[in-house]
Design a protein around this motif. Structure first.
Motif, PDB file in Angstrom:
ATOM      1  N   ILE B 126       0.826  -1.210   0.000  1.00 59.70           N
ATOM      2  CA  ILE B 126       0.000   0.000   0.000  1.00 59.70           C
ATOM      3  C   ILE B 126       0.861   1.261   0.000  1.00 59.70           C
ATOM      4  O   ILE B 126       0.633   2.184  -0.774  1.00 59.70           O
ATOM      5  N   PHE B 127       1.875   1.286   0.852  1.00 59.87           N
ATOM      6  CA  PHE B 127       2.718   2.488   0.937  1.00 59.87           C
ATOM      7  C   PHE B 127       3.599   2.680  -0.296  1.00 59.87           C
ATOM      8  O   PHE B 127       3.975   3.798  -0.616  1.00 59.87           O
ATOM      9  N   THR B 128       3.952   1.592  -0.974  1.00 60.65           N
ATOM     10  CA  THR B 128       4.787   1.761  -2.158  1.00 60.65           C
ATOM     11  C   THR B 128       3.912   1.937  -3.401  1.00 60.65           C
ATOM     12  O   THR B 128       3.810   3.023  -3.940  1.00 60.65           O
ATOM     13  N   ASP B 129       3.216   0.863  -3.807  1.00 56.55           N
ATOM     14  CA  ASP B 129       2.519   0.921  -5.094  1.00 56.55           C
ATOM     15  C   ASP B 129       1.158   1.601  -5.052  1.00 56.55           C
ATOM     16  O   ASP B 129       0.861   2.444  -5.898  1.00 56.55           O
ATOM     17  N   ALA B 130       0.334   1.251  -4.065  1.00 58.47           N
ATOM     18  CA  ALA B 130      -1.005   1.846  -4.040  1.00 58.47           C
ATOM     19  C   ALA B 130      -0.913   3.362  -3.829  1.00 58.47           C
ATOM     20  O   ALA B 130      -1.611   4.128  -4.485  1.00 58.47           O
ATOM     21  N   PHE B 131      -0.023   3.798  -2.934  1.00 58.18           N
ATOM     22  CA  PHE B 131       0.121   5.239  -2.681  1.00 58.18           C
ATOM     23  C   PHE B 131       0.625   5.954  -3.928  1.00 58.18           C
ATOM     24  O   PHE B 131       0.174   7.045  -4.253  1.00 58.18           O
ATOM     25  N   LYS B 132       1.588   5.334  -4.602  1.00 61.84           N
ATOM     26  CA  LYS B 132       2.122   5.938  -5.808  1.00 61.84           C
ATOM     27  C   LYS B 132       1.012   6.077  -6.848  1.00 61.84           C
ATOM     28  O   LYS B 132       0.864   7.095  -7.503  1.00 61.84           O
ATOM     29  N   TYR B 133       0.215   5.020  -6.946  1.00 67.25           N
ATOM     30  CA  TYR B 133      -0.884   5.026  -7.913  1.00 67.25           C
ATOM     31  C   TYR B 133      -1.867   6.155  -7.605  1.00 67.25           C
ATOM     32  O   TYR B 133      -2.265   6.909  -8.487  1.00 67.25           O
ATOM     33  N   ILE B 134      -2.249   6.261  -6.331  1.00 70.62           N
ATOM     34  CA  ILE B 134      -3.213   7.310  -5.955  1.00 70.62           C
ATOM     35  C   ILE B 134      -2.623   8.686  -6.244  1.00 70.62           C
ATOM     36  O   ILE B 134      -3.286   9.559  -6.822  1.00 70.62           O
ATOM     37  N   GLY B 135      -1.374   8.882  -5.875  1.00 72.66           N
ATOM     38  CA  GLY B 135      -0.724  10.172  -6.099  1.00 72.66           C
ATOM     39  C   GLY B 135      -0.686  10.556  -7.567  1.00 72.66           C
ATOM     40  O   GLY B 135      -0.969  11.695  -7.939  1.00 72.66           O
ATOM     41  N   GLU B 136      -0.376   9.587  -8.414  1.00 74.32           N
ATOM     42  CA  GLU B 136      -0.249   9.884  -9.832  1.00 74.32           C
ATOM     43  C   GLU B 136      -1.599  10.089 -10.512  1.00 74.32           C
ATOM     44  O   GLU B 136      -1.714  10.856 -11.456  1.00 74.32           O
ATOM     45  N   ASN B 137      -2.613   9.400 -10.028  1.00 80.20           N
ATOM     46  CA  ASN B 137      -3.892   9.433 -10.738  1.00 80.20           C
ATOM     47  C   ASN B 137      -4.964  10.281 -10.084  1.00 80.20           C
ATOM     48  O   ASN B 137      -5.839  10.793 -10.759  1.00 80.20           O
ATOM     49  N   VAL B 138      -4.921  10.402  -8.761  1.00 79.45           N
ATOM     50  CA  VAL B 138      -5.961  11.152  -8.080  1.00 79.45           C
ATOM     51  C   VAL B 138      -5.449  12.532  -7.669  1.00 79.45           C
ATOM     52  O   VAL B 138      -6.207  13.480  -7.545  1.00 79.45           O
ATOM     53  N   GLY B 139      -4.160  12.636  -7.469  1.00 78.54           N
ATOM     54  CA  GLY B 139      -3.596  13.899  -7.011  1.00 78.54           C
ATOM     55  C   GLY B 139      -3.111  13.798  -5.584  1.00 78.54           C
ATOM     56  O   GLY B 139      -2.921  12.696  -5.070  1.00 78.54           O
ATOM     57  N   ALA B 140      -2.924  14.973  -4.949  1.00 73.14           N
ATOM     58  CA  ALA B 140      -2.410  15.031  -3.579  1.00 73.14           C
ATOM     59  C   ALA B 140      -1.079  14.285  -3.470  1.00 73.14           C
ATOM     60  O   ALA B 140      -0.878  13.451  -2.611  1.00 73.14           O
ATOM     61  N   GLU B 141      -0.183  14.621  -4.387  1.00 72.94           N
ATOM     62  CA  GLU B 141       1.078  13.876  -4.435  1.00 72.94           C
ATOM     63  C   GLU B 141       1.982  14.162  -3.245  1.00 72.94           C
ATOM     64  O   GLU B 141       2.946  13.438  -3.014  1.00 72.94           O
ATOM     65  N   ASN B 142       1.681  15.249  -2.502  1.00 75.87           N
ATOM     66  CA  ASN B 142       2.507  15.481  -1.314  1.00 75.87           C
ATOM     67  C   ASN B 142       2.109  14.579  -0.139  1.00 75.87           C
ATOM     68  O   ASN B 142       2.815  14.497   0.849  1.00 75.87           O
ATOM     69  N   ILE B 143       0.948  13.905  -0.262  1.00 71.29           N
ATOM     70  CA  ILE B 143       0.604  12.885   0.737  1.00 71.29           C
ATOM     71  C   ILE B 143       0.837  11.504   0.159  1.00 71.29           C
ATOM     72  O   ILE B 143       1.421  10.637   0.801  1.00 71.29           O
ATOM     73  N   PHE B 145       2.780   9.430  -1.864  1.00 73.07           N
ATOM     74  CA  PHE B 145       3.996   9.046  -2.587  1.00 73.07           C
ATOM     75  C   PHE B 145       4.540   7.835  -1.839  1.00 73.07           C
ATOM     76  O   PHE B 145       3.946   7.387  -0.849  1.00 73.07           O
ATOM     77  N   ASN B 146       5.656   7.291  -2.290  1.00 71.92           N
ATOM     78  CA  ASN B 146       6.201   6.112  -1.619  1.00 71.92           C
ATOM     79  C   ASN B 146       6.797   6.496  -0.261  1.00 71.92           C
ATOM     80  O   ASN B 146       7.918   6.989  -0.158  1.00 71.92           O
ATOM     81  N   TRP B 147       6.034   6.241   0.797  1.00 71.84           N
ATOM     82  CA  TRP B 147       6.448   6.645   2.143  1.00 71.84           C
ATOM     83  C   TRP B 147       7.718   5.936   2.608  1.00 71.84           C
ATOM     84  O   TRP B 147       8.454   6.450   3.423  1.00 71.84           O
ATOM     85  N   LEU B 148       7.914   4.720   2.100  1.00 70.62           N
ATOM     86  CA  LEU B 148       8.997   3.915   2.658  1.00 70.62           C
ATOM     87  C   LEU B 148      10.379   4.334   2.169  1.00 70.62           C
ATOM     88  O   LEU B 148      11.382   3.832   2.634  1.00 70.62           O
ATOM     89  N   LEU B 149      10.430   5.287   1.236  1.00 69.94           N
ATOM     90  CA  LEU B 149      11.730   5.760   0.770  1.00 69.94           C
ATOM     91  C   LEU B 149      12.211   6.962   1.580  1.00 69.94           C
ATOM     92  O   LEU B 149      13.359   7.365   1.466  1.00 69.94           O
ATOM     93  N   ASN B 150      11.325   7.548   2.363  1.00 72.82           N
ATOM     94  CA  ASN B 150      11.662   8.744   3.137  1.00 72.82           C
ATOM     95  C   ASN B 150      11.800   8.353   4.617  1.00 72.82           C
ATOM     96  O   ASN B 150      10.863   7.813   5.196  1.00 72.82           O
ATOM     97  N   PRO B 151      12.980   8.604   5.244  1.00 77.62           N
ATOM     98  CA  PRO B 151      13.199   8.143   6.627  1.00 77.62           C
ATOM     99  C   PRO B 151      12.086   8.556   7.590  1.00 77.62           C
ATOM    100  O   PRO B 151      11.585   7.734   8.363  1.00 77.62           O
ATOM    101  N   GLN B 152      11.672   9.835   7.516  1.00 75.72           N
ATOM    102  CA  GLN B 152      10.655  10.304   8.450  1.00 75.72           C
ATOM    103  C   GLN B 152       9.298   9.645   8.175  1.00 75.72           C
ATOM    104  O   GLN B 152       8.631   9.166   9.084  1.00 75.72           O
ATOM    105  N   TYR B 153       8.932   9.615   6.892  1.00 73.99           N
ATOM    106  CA  TYR B 153       7.637   9.031   6.542  1.00 73.99           C
ATOM    107  C   TYR B 153       7.616   7.521   6.755  1.00 73.99           C
ATOM    108  O   TYR B 153       6.569   6.940   7.050  1.00 73.99           O
ATOM    109  N   ALA B 154       8.766   6.874   6.606  1.00 72.05           N
ATOM    110  CA  ALA B 154       8.819   5.433   6.868  1.00 72.05           C
ATOM    111  C   ALA B 154       8.477   5.165   8.327  1.00 72.05           C
ATOM    112  O   ALA B 154       7.793   4.186   8.658  1.00 72.05           O
ATOM    113  N   LEU B 155       8.925   6.059   9.205  1.00 75.01           N
ATOM    114  CA  LEU B 155       8.587   5.924  10.628  1.00 75.01           C
ATOM    115  C   LEU B 155       7.081   6.131  10.838  1.00 75.01           C
ATOM    116  O   LEU B 155       6.434   5.368  11.550  1.00 75.01           O
TER     117      LEU B 155
END
Lengths: 278, 291
Positions: B126-143, B145-155
């Motif tokens: 969900i955090f990698t592919d589903a989030f990326k999909y939502i960001g690219e297709n629905v918008g709100a890309e600042n929420i 995106f792939n959370w697991l690549l960002n140290p803070q968001y991974a936490l």
């Protein structure tokens, strides 16, 4: 007006519950999709239902073996915990002396020790037993069961102890006068009265042992011995993640849990509440 | 004669469990303390060297460990708030006498039965592919995106998964507390003109204190000891940034083969967990006297 409001509230609550479970939905729908479909739209329903990935996952995870292993380890461990802990707790409650109090205090105090504190010296101890006493504690289901019993003893003794203090002793005394041995008194008279707390303990332990990853990962190294969490871990480690296959595998691991939940739901929720409150 | 017989029964009933318990918990605990003063790489043929407190000194000079302790505290605090707000909110919803509340309760609790390892893998997708999909297709890309690549968001991702797992659990405990509040008390307050908010803050919350204590304690120790979700969701990454306390100990011992230092960390871990628990029990006891 009031009735309309009530209906809106009903619908909102159900909607919230469904949103809450959307990760399960995402897992399910993607387990049926092929690669391009999955990357085109990760949220949509699948256009066709093919069970190819389930068949593949079943085979790659060695699912049926893992399921059997989990079932065997969990059931045997829980039965032994219930039998030994109830017997021990009964003696500790009914023998009111210094020794009983000390033993009980030790059980309670060790509940504070996290698993990580014990894992390395535990493996050393088990290795020592294997080399010096010749008992195969490592890489066997029986060794894992032995350790499961040790780790779940404290909580079970604690819960039984608390419950037994409220059971009247008169019945036991009457049975003793009738010539019943301690063994008979316990199994014929006391144990049947422990039914509710036994269910609570069994449920808490089943959930914990079924889902446990760390202890089995340290003790079991043979592929054929793996439990479900272990085979899931290796399933994800061995291949670069193919998500549709992975989702099918994860769905498989959840099916037994869901069946267990819906058959014993009342007991589970009650058991969780009681186990936590004490 | 009788006394001797009673003793024999005592031994027969208690010794089997005590034997298992001693082998699995007591002996490892004691030799674990000894190991924390020894330098060893885990290979049986290699010498074990007594080094006194040097392992403990090294632990506190270990930046990776200090980072790990710090993010564990961050994680625990965030998890504590989110789990309990969600659990309490859900419990209030499902005790509101709606027809669908039983169904909702069942569904809210379900994630708790699924093991942390498996939950972590589901959410990884969900955090990698589903989030990326939502960001690219629905918008709100600042929420999205792939959370697991960002140290803070991974936490944050671990917090979300942990909350998803534990909210239903605390919900069950809060429900038990809510059902213990007598109906006539609420009705009397309503007659006296107390609005919903007043009833909640002036009657429900004070009477729910015992449930708060239990839930806070359970989330506190559960969050502090988190391992499975950590392992499957982030694996400690990106680059050790989400390696929490329990995982740091595991890696030190079985990854880097520094058994002595790892065990010293494990002993510190025990002391911290025990301290948290005892403080909590102390507070509970104090409350019980007042009630």
């Amino acid at each position: 007006m009031n009735r309309v409001n009530k209906w809106i509230a009903e619908i909102l609550l159900v909607a919230l519950a469904l949103v809450f479970l959307s990760p399960i939905y995402i897992m399910l729908v993607n387990s049926f999709k092929d690669r391009s479909e999955l990357y085109n739209n990760a949220l949509a329903l699948p256009t066709s239902f093919s069970f190819t990935y389930y068949a593949q996952a079943l085979e790659k995870m060695n699912f049926l073996t893992a399921f059997g292993n989990s079932l065997y380890v969990t059931i045997v461990s829980v039965v032994i915990v219930v039998v030994l802990a109830s017997m021990t707790a009964w003696m500790l409650v009914r023998t009111n002396n210094r020794l009983s109090q000390v033993i009980f205090m030790v059980f309670v105090a060790t509940m504070l020790i996290p698993f990580q504190t014990l894992m390395m010296p535990l493996m050393q101890t088990m290795g020592w037993i294997r080399t010096n006493l010749g008992i195969p504690m490592l890489n066997t289901h029986e060794g894992l069961i032995f350790m499961n019993v040790g780790f779940h003893a404290s909580l079970a003794v604690f819960l039984y102890h608390g419950f037994m203090k409220s059971i009247p002793i008169a019945l036991e005394e009457a049975a003793t006068l009738d010539g019943c041995s301690k063994f008979g008194v316990f199994w014929r008279i006391v144990f049947p009265m422990l039914k509710t707390i036994t269910i609570t303990i069994a449920i808490l332990d089943v959930i914990a042992m079924w889902n446990d990853y760390l202890l089995p990962s340290l003790t079991l190294s043979d592929k054929g011995l793996r439990t479900i969490p272990l085979s899931t871990f290796y399933f994800f480690g061995e291949f670069t993640i193919v998500w549709n296959l992975a989702m099918a595998g994860l769905t498989l691991t959840i099916i037994p849990v869901v069946i267990f939940y819906f058959t014993a739901q009342k007991h589970i929720i009650k058991g969780i509440a009681e186990g936590a409150v004490k | 004669m009788n006394k001797w017989k009673n003793k024999a029964w005592f031994v027969l009933f208690t010794v089997p469990l005590l034997l298992v318990f001693t082998t699995v918990v007591i002996i490892p605990f004691i030799i674990g303390i000894v190991y924390s003063f020894i330098k060893w790489d885990g290979i049986a043929a290699n010498a074990k060297q007594f080094v006194g407190f040097s392992n403990y000194v090294q632990v506190f000079q270990d930046d990776r460990f200090m980072h790990s302790a710090w993010i564990t505290i961050q994680f625990t605090l965030m998890a504590l708030v989110l789990v309990n707000v969600a659990g309490l909110g859900l419990s209030l919803l499902v005790t509101s006498k709606l027809k669908s509340s039983n169904l909702a309760r069942t569904l809210f609790f379900m994630p708790n039965l699924i093991g942390g390892l498996i939950l972590g893998y589901i959410w990884k997708f969900i955090f990698t592919d589903a989030f990326k999909y939502i960001g690219e297709n629905v918008g709100a890309e600042n929420i999205f995106f792939n959370w697991l690549l960002n140290p803070q968001y991974a936490l944050y991702a671990i917090v979300v998964v942990f909350a998803w797992q534990m909210a239903g659990y605390t919900m069950i405990i809060y429900i038990a507390g809510l059902q213990g509040i007598p109906d006539d008390l609420m009705e009397a307050a309503q007659v006296d003109g107390a609005g919903p908010w007043h009833r909640l803050t002036k009657i429900v919350f004070p009477l729910l204190m015992p449930s708060f204590t239990i839930c806070l304690f359970l989330t506190l120790s559960g969050a502090f000891k988190i391992f499975d979700v950590n392992l499957s969701l982030t694996g400690g990454g990106p680059v050790n940034s989400t390696e929490m306390f329990a995982m740091n100990i595991f890696n030190e011992i079985f990854g880097y083969s520094r058994y002595g230092i790892g065990q010293a960390k494990a002993i510190i871990f025990f002391v911290v967990v025990a301290a948290i628990t005892l403080v909590q029990v102390y507070i509970t006891k104090k409350r019980e006297v007042q009630m």
